[in-house]
Scaffold this motif. Sequence first.
Motif: not given
Length: 96
Positions: A11-20
Amino acid sequence: MYVCLCNGYRDSEISEAARGGERCAKRAYFAMGNGPRCGQCLEMAQDIIDDVHEAESSECSSYPLTGEQRTATEVLPAGGSQTPTAPKSRISFSKA
């Protein structure tokens, strides 16, 4: 927490992609390296992405508007229409 077991995405990686800037789960997966495989996780991944962008939107709405910004928002019609209305004229004429 693992969201995608096929690719091992958390989930943290997906959130990071969203913030990107990613707004689509499939595109986020490709940006992280591999596209979706079985697809069972896409709904949860999309919820995570939507939550990130919703939080960003609410952060922006909490800042006070300056007078010029306030005027710009006041001339937009209610109901989500994309066509702004013309502001009311503030010019007054007097008889000379």
